[in-house]
Design a protein around this motif. Structure first.
Motif, short mmCIF file in Angstrom:
data_model
loop_
_atom_site.label_atom_id
_atom_site.label_comp_id
_atom_site.label_asym_id
_atom_site.label_seq_id
_atom_site.Cartn_x
_atom_site.Cartn_y
_atom_site.Cartn_z
N GLY A 7 0.80 -1.20 0.12
CA GLY A 7 0.09 0.01 0.09
C GLY A 7 1.06 1.16 -0.03
O GLY A 7 1.68 1.54 -1.05
N THR A 23 -1.92 6.00 5.92
CA THR A 23 -3.14 6.14 5.72
C THR A 23 -3.79 5.46 7.15
O THR A 23 -3.01 4.76 7.95
CB THR A 23 -3.53 5.01 4.85
OG1 THR A 23 -3.09 3.60 4.88
CG2 THR A 23 -3.05 5.14 3.32
N ILE A 27 -6.33 0.48 2.23
CA ILE A 27 -6.03 0.91 0.74
C ILE A 27 -6.78 0.38 -0.47
O ILE A 27 -6.66 -1.01 -0.33
CB ILE A 27 -4.72 1.02 0.37
CG1 ILE A 27 -3.95 1.90 1.32
CG2 ILE A 27 -4.40 1.24 -1.00
CD1 ILE A 27 -2.45 1.52 1.41
N SER A 41 -2.20 6.34 -4.06
CA SER A 41 -2.74 5.25 -3.30
C SER A 41 -4.20 5.90 -2.94
O SER A 41 -4.45 6.79 -2.00
CB SER A 41 -1.98 4.77 -2.17
OG SER A 41 -1.84 5.81 -1.19
N SER A 43 -7.71 5.23 -0.54
CA SER A 43 -8.13 4.30 0.50
C SER A 43 -9.65 4.64 1.14
O SER A 43 -10.26 5.62 0.48
CB SER A 43 -7.30 4.56 1.72
OG SER A 43 -7.45 5.83 2.41
#
Length: 107
Positions: A7, A23, A27, A41, A43
């Motif tokens: 991720g 995060t 993800i 990325s 999420s």
């Protein structure tokens, strides 16, 4: 030494140390830009994070991971946030698609 990307988390398996994490929830999608050393990325925390990432041929040097921008705009729907993202083929623009049924273009 092998460095792995899970991720948005860089992990060095030999030392078991987490190098970078950004995060709060799962993800959903990661994409890489075809021309620039960027990846994005997306999420379930309704964010898409654009990151500059480089891995060097010299195994002694650590990878370079620099967050560039956190993109927000989607609304959480049924505990899901941003489901997909894709870079423009020429420009560093990001298209995102969320569980809220919207598609956003971030320039």
């Amino acid at each position: 030494m092998i460095k792995l990307l899970f991720g948005s988390t860089w992990i060095c398996p030999s030392s078991r140390t987490k190098v970078y994490n950004n995060t709060k929830k799962a993800i959903r999608h990661v994409c890489f830009h075809p021309r620039y050393p960027l990846y994005a990325s997306s999420s379930d925390d309704c964010s898409t994070i654009v990151t500059h990432g480089m891995v060097y041929n010299d195994m002694v040097k650590n990878p370079l991971v620099v967050p560039v921008k956190v993109l927000r705009g989607h609304k959480e729907t049924s505990k899901y946030g941003v489901l997909s993202n894709v870079f423009h083929s020429q420009q560093p623009w990001v298209y995102t698609g969320g569980a809220d049924g919207e598609i956003w273009l971030f320039v």
